[in-house]
Each structure stands twice: as C-alpha cells, then as structure tokens.
Design a protein around this motif. Structure first.
Motif, PDB file in Angstrom:
ATOM      1  N   ASN A   5      -6.561  26.691   1.912  1.00 56.82           N
ATOM      2  CA  ASN A   5      -7.691  27.552   1.629  1.00 56.82           C
ATOM      3  C   ASN A   5      -8.141  27.310   0.192  1.00 56.82           C
ATOM      4  O   ASN A   5      -7.345  27.387  -0.737  1.00 56.82           O
ATOM      5  CB  ASN A   5      -7.263  29.009   1.836  1.00 56.82           C
ATOM      6  N   ASP A   6      -9.435  27.047  -0.015  1.00 55.64           N
ATOM      7  CA  ASP A   6      -9.943  26.789  -1.359  1.00 55.64           C
ATOM      8  C   ASP A   6      -9.765  27.978  -2.295  1.00 55.64           C
ATOM      9  O   ASP A   6      -9.798  27.832  -3.504  1.00 55.64           O
ATOM     10  CB  ASP A   6     -11.417  26.405  -1.315  1.00 55.64           C
ATOM     11  N   ASN A   7      -9.586  29.163  -1.747  1.00 55.68           N
ATOM     12  CA  ASN A   7      -9.448  30.358  -2.571  1.00 55.68           C
ATOM     13  C   ASN A   7      -8.000  30.680  -2.900  1.00 55.68           C
ATOM     14  O   ASN A   7      -7.722  31.708  -3.505  1.00 55.68           O
ATOM     15  CB  ASN A   7     -10.097  31.555  -1.873  1.00 55.68           C
ATOM     16  N   LEU A   8      -7.067  29.834  -2.482  1.00 54.33           N
ATOM     17  CA  LEU A   8      -5.661  30.075  -2.773  1.00 54.33           C
ATOM     18  C   LEU A   8      -5.456  30.058  -4.277  1.00 54.33           C
ATOM     19  O   LEU A   8      -5.905  29.140  -4.959  1.00 54.33           O
ATOM     20  CB  LEU A   8      -4.809  28.986  -2.118  1.00 54.33           C
ATOM     21  N   PRO A   9      -4.831  31.089  -4.826  1.00 57.53           N
ATOM     22  CA  PRO A   9      -4.677  31.131  -6.290  1.00 57.53           C
ATOM     23  C   PRO A   9      -3.768  30.029  -6.816  1.00 57.53           C
ATOM     24  O   PRO A   9      -2.745  29.713  -6.214  1.00 57.53           O
ATOM     25  CB  PRO A   9      -4.075  32.516  -6.543  1.00 57.53           C
ATOM     26  N   LEU A  10      -4.175  29.467  -7.949  1.00 59.99           N
ATOM     27  CA  LEU A  10      -3.412  28.415  -8.607  1.00 59.99           C
ATOM     28  C   LEU A  10      -2.002  28.882  -8.922  1.00 59.99           C
ATOM     29  O   LEU A  10      -1.068  28.091  -8.918  1.00 59.99           O
ATOM     30  CB  LEU A  10      -4.148  28.016  -9.893  1.00 59.99           C
ATOM     31  N   ALA A  11      -1.837  30.167  -9.168  1.00 59.78           N
ATOM     32  CA  ALA A  11      -0.526  30.717  -9.522  1.00 59.78           C
ATOM     33  C   ALA A  11       0.486  30.588  -8.389  1.00 59.78           C
ATOM     34  O   ALA A  11       1.686  30.707  -8.629  1.00 59.78           O
ATOM     35  CB  ALA A  11      -0.668  32.181  -9.925  1.00 59.78           C
ATOM     36  N   SER A  12       0.025  30.299  -7.179  1.00 63.85           N
ATOM     37  CA  SER A  12       0.966  30.148  -6.074  1.00 63.85           C
ATOM     38  C   SER A  12       1.657  28.790  -6.095  1.00 63.85           C
ATOM     39  O   SER A  12       2.584  28.549  -5.332  1.00 63.85           O
ATOM     40  CB  SER A  12       0.268  30.365  -4.731  1.00 63.85           C
ATOM     41  N   TYR A  13       1.223  27.895  -6.985  1.00 62.06           N
ATOM     42  CA  TYR A  13       1.832  26.586  -7.122  1.00 62.06           C
ATOM     43  C   TYR A  13       2.758  26.571  -8.327  1.00 62.06           C
ATOM     44  O   TYR A  13       2.594  27.328  -9.271  1.00 62.06           O
ATOM     45  CB  TYR A  13       0.768  25.491  -7.285  1.00 62.06           C
ATOM     46  N   GLN A  14       3.716  25.649  -8.294  1.00 60.49           N
ATOM     47  CA  GLN A  14       4.645  25.479  -9.409  1.00 60.49           C
ATOM     48  C   GLN A  14       4.275  24.195 -10.143  1.00 60.49           C
ATOM     49  O   GLN A  14       4.043  23.163  -9.514  1.00 60.49           O
ATOM     50  CB  GLN A  14       6.081  25.410  -8.882  1.00 60.49           C
ATOM     51  N   PHE A  15       4.241  24.256 -11.465  1.00 60.67           N
ATOM     52  CA  PHE A  15       3.938  23.095 -12.305  1.00 60.67           C
ATOM     53  C   PHE A  15       5.142  22.849 -13.198  1.00 60.67           C
ATOM     54  O   PHE A  15       5.569  23.750 -13.922  1.00 60.67           O
ATOM     55  CB  PHE A  15       2.686  23.344 -13.150  1.00 60.67           C
ATOM     56  N   ILE A  16       5.699  21.618 -13.136  1.00 62.42           N
ATOM     57  CA  ILE A  16       6.919  21.328 -13.887  1.00 62.42           C
ATOM     58  C   ILE A  16       6.854  19.958 -14.540  1.00 62.42           C
ATOM     59  O   ILE A  16       6.136  19.070 -14.083  1.00 62.42           O
ATOM     60  CB  ILE A  16       8.179  21.394 -12.994  1.00 62.42           C
ATOM     61  N   ARG A  17       7.645  19.815 -15.616  1.00 64.30           N
ATOM     62  CA  ARG A  17       7.901  18.497 -16.181  1.00 64.30           C
ATOM     63  C   ARG A  17       9.191  18.004 -15.551  1.00 64.30           C
ATOM     64  O   ARG A  17      10.205  18.714 -15.534  1.00 64.30           O
ATOM     65  CB  ARG A  17       8.063  18.547 -17.707  1.00 64.30           C
ATOM     66  N   ALA A  67       2.861  19.057  -9.623  1.00 63.56           N
ATOM     67  CA  ALA A  67       2.389  20.305  -9.035  1.00 63.56           C
ATOM     68  C   ALA A  67       3.009  20.384  -7.653  1.00 63.56           C
ATOM     69  O   ALA A  67       2.935  19.423  -6.869  1.00 63.56           O
ATOM     70  CB  ALA A  67       0.863  20.318  -8.938  1.00 63.56           C
ATOM     71  N   LEU A  68       3.640  21.518  -7.368  1.00 62.21           N
ATOM     72  CA  LEU A  68       4.358  21.685  -6.114  1.00 62.21           C
ATOM     73  C   LEU A  68       3.834  22.895  -5.348  1.00 62.21           C
ATOM     74  O   LEU A  68       3.556  23.936  -5.940  1.00 62.21           O
ATOM     75  CB  LEU A  68       5.857  21.870  -6.377  1.00 62.21           C
ATOM     76  N   ASP A  69       3.733  22.737  -4.053  1.00 64.98           N
ATOM     77  CA  ASP A  69       3.473  23.852  -3.134  1.00 64.98           C
ATOM     78  C   ASP A  69       4.762  24.015  -2.357  1.00 64.98           C
ATOM     79  O   ASP A  69       5.066  23.214  -1.468  1.00 64.98           O
ATOM     80  CB  ASP A  69       2.308  23.537  -2.210  1.00 64.98           C
ATOM     81  N   GLU A  70       5.548  25.009  -2.749  1.00 64.36           N
ATOM     82  CA  GLU A  70       6.919  25.163  -2.292  1.00 64.36           C
ATOM     83  C   GLU A  70       7.681  23.920  -2.747  1.00 64.36           C
ATOM     84  O   GLU A  70       7.749  23.672  -3.934  1.00 64.36           O
ATOM     85  CB  GLU A  70       6.976  25.456  -0.803  1.00 64.36           C
ATOM     86  N   ASN A  71       8.200  23.097  -1.849  1.00 62.61           N
ATOM     87  CA  ASN A  71       8.940  21.902  -2.265  1.00 62.61           C
ATOM     88  C   ASN A  71       8.153  20.614  -2.043  1.00 62.61           C
ATOM     89  O   ASN A  71       8.697  19.531  -2.173  1.00 62.61           O
ATOM     90  CB  ASN A  71      10.279  21.821  -1.535  1.00 62.61           C
ATOM     91  N   LYS A  72       6.870  20.746  -1.707  1.00 57.78           N
ATOM     92  CA  LYS A  72       6.031  19.583  -1.425  1.00 57.78           C
ATOM     93  C   LYS A  72       5.184  19.256  -2.642  1.00 57.78           C
ATOM     94  O   LYS A  72       4.510  20.121  -3.202  1.00 57.78           O
ATOM     95  CB  LYS A  72       5.124  19.888  -0.232  1.00 57.78           C
ATOM     96  N   ILE A  73       5.191  17.989  -3.043  1.00 55.69           N
ATOM     97  CA  ILE A  73       4.361  17.578  -4.176  1.00 55.69           C
ATOM     98  C   ILE A  73       2.907  17.515  -3.734  1.00 55.69           C
ATOM     99  O   ILE A  73       2.583  16.956  -2.693  1.00 55.69           O
ATOM    100  CB  ILE A  73       4.821  16.243  -4.793  1.00 55.69           C
ATOM    101  N   ILE A  74       2.045  18.136  -4.524  1.00 54.20           N
ATOM    102  CA  ILE A  74       0.612  18.159  -4.212  1.00 54.20           C
ATOM    103  C   ILE A  74      -0.212  17.514  -5.318  1.00 54.20           C
ATOM    104  O   ILE A  74      -1.393  17.255  -5.136  1.00 54.20           O
ATOM    105  CB  ILE A  74       0.125  19.592  -3.930  1.00 54.20           C
ATOM    106  N   GLY A  75       0.430  17.277  -6.457  1.00 51.45           N
ATOM    107  CA  GLY A  75      -0.260  16.635  -7.563  1.00 51.45           C
ATOM    108  C   GLY A  75       0.747  16.058  -8.535  1.00 51.45           C
ATOM    109  O   GLY A  75       1.873  16.551  -8.629  1.00 51.45           O
ATOM    110  N   GLY A  76       0.350  15.010  -9.221  1.00 53.97           N
ATOM    111  CA  GLY A  76       1.261  14.395 -10.181  1.00 53.97           C
ATOM    112  C   GLY A  76       0.519  13.725 -11.308  1.00 53.97           C
ATOM    113  O   GLY A  76      -0.643  13.306 -11.150  1.00 53.97           O
ATOM    114  N   LEU A  77       1.192  13.655 -12.447  1.00 58.36           N
ATOM    115  CA  LEU A  77       0.638  13.021 -13.634  1.00 58.36           C
ATOM    116  C   LEU A  77       1.755  12.232 -14.300  1.00 58.36           C
ATOM    117  O   LEU A  77       2.868  12.738 -14.453  1.00 58.36           O
ATOM    118  CB  LEU A  77       0.096  14.095 -14.584  1.00 58.36           C
ATOM    119  N   ALA A  78       1.443  11.004 -14.674  1.00 58.85           N
ATOM    120  CA  ALA A  78       2.373  10.164 -15.431  1.00 58.85           C
ATOM    121  C   ALA A  78       1.674   9.764 -16.723  1.00 58.85           C
ATOM    122  O   ALA A  78       0.535   9.277 -16.692  1.00 58.85           O
ATOM    123  CB  ALA A  78       2.759   8.918 -14.627  1.00 58.85           C
ATOM    124  N   ALA A  79       2.348   9.998 -17.849  1.00 55.88           N
ATOM    125  CA  ALA A  79       1.746   9.706 -19.149  1.00 55.88           C
ATOM    126  C   ALA A  79       2.763   9.060 -20.074  1.00 55.88           C
ATOM    127  O   ALA A  79       3.973   9.249 -19.917  1.00 55.88           O
ATOM    128  CB  ALA A  79       1.206  10.993 -19.776  1.00 55.88           C
TER     129      ALA A  79
END
Length: 160
Positions: A5-17, A67-79
């Motif tokens: 859902n496009d309206n799903l709040p960003l806070a429901s995802y986990q962002f980690i290093r 960026a994780l939705d539960e234990n599934k990766i939904i986004g990633g960044l390598a720098a």
C-alpha cells in the motif's frame, strides 16, 4: 508477490547499517541489486564467499545500509568513504542504491540517503556524490531534490 500500500508509513520499516553479523542481509541486497538493475550476470553469476563478505562488512570505509520489511530486504545502499589528499576531509560515493519495485515512491531511497548522511556526519566527510544514468529519470529527480546536479563524463578503463 505482495503489493504494498502506497500509504504504508515509513516507520513500519527498519533501516540499519550492516555489520559482520549481517552476511545474509548483504546477500539479499546483492540479489536485490541484480534484480533491480537487471544485471544478474554482474551481481549473481558468482557467489561471493562468506569470509569475503564478512571482511567487507568489517571495513569502516565501506557502508552498507538496508531497508527491511520484517526480515525481507526492500532497499539497499552501498557507499564508499574516500579519503582526500588535498585537504583533511573525505567524500562519500554512493556506489549502488536500489529499492524493490513493490516499495517505490514511499521515501525509502531518501531515508537511506539521509541515514548515510547521519552515518558520516561525525566524520570529516564534506560531500556525498552519486551517478545516475541519463535515462533513469526517477533517480535523477530524486538526486536533484537532495543536491546539486553536475554534468560530468564517466569512463570505464579496463585493467586487463
């Protein structure tokens, strides 16, 4: 595959290093890059050893954010943090940034970039830079919203 859902709040995802305990997440990220960039031969043709990935994850100058939705990766960044010689400072190069197609237009890429900014803000980094293909309009619009555009040329010089 789940549609988000496009309206799903960003806070429901986990962002980690990622750290050396996150080899499985890094493997998922590599798969995501191969899928999103449509380059399976680059990202998936040879399985990288766990010891190699663990070594990368230990290096402070290489930053992997997920960026994780539960234990599934939904986004990633390598720098990469690049030390400069002309002044006592560094630059940060975003090598890869991808968001799964089902999760786009929700602020995930922007959040990953902002997390990178926070991650390097206590260092001597003075700028983050990234490349975009001329035909990748969504990426160009994202990067223009966050920084200043420079028109440059990119050259690949083969080693062998």
């Amino acid at each position: 595959m789940k549609t988000v859902n496009d309206n799903l709040p960003l806070a429901s995802y986990q962002f980690i290093r990622l750290s050396e305990v996150n080899i499985d997440i890094l493997r998922q990220m590599i798969h995501l890059f191969g899928e999103v960039f449509e380059e399976p031969e680059t990202y998936l043709s040879e399985k990288t050893s766990s010891s190699y990935l663990e070594g990368l994850l230990r290096k402070q100058h290489i930053i992997f954010l997920a960026a994780l939705d539960e234990n599934k990766i939904i986004g990633g960044l390598a720098a990469y943090v690049l030390d400069k010689f002309e002044q006592e400072r560094s630059e940060v190069y975003i090598y890869d940034l991808a968001v799964h197609s089902d999760y786009r237009r929700q602020g995930i890429a922007t959040t990953l970039i902002n997390l990178l900014k926070n991650t390097v803000s206590s260092t001597n980094a003075w700028v983050i830079y990234v490349q975009a293909d001329k035909t990748d309009e969504p990426a160009i619009l994202l990067y223009e919203s966050l920084g200043e555009r420079e028109d440059v040329f990119h050259f690949d010089i083969p080693v062998k």
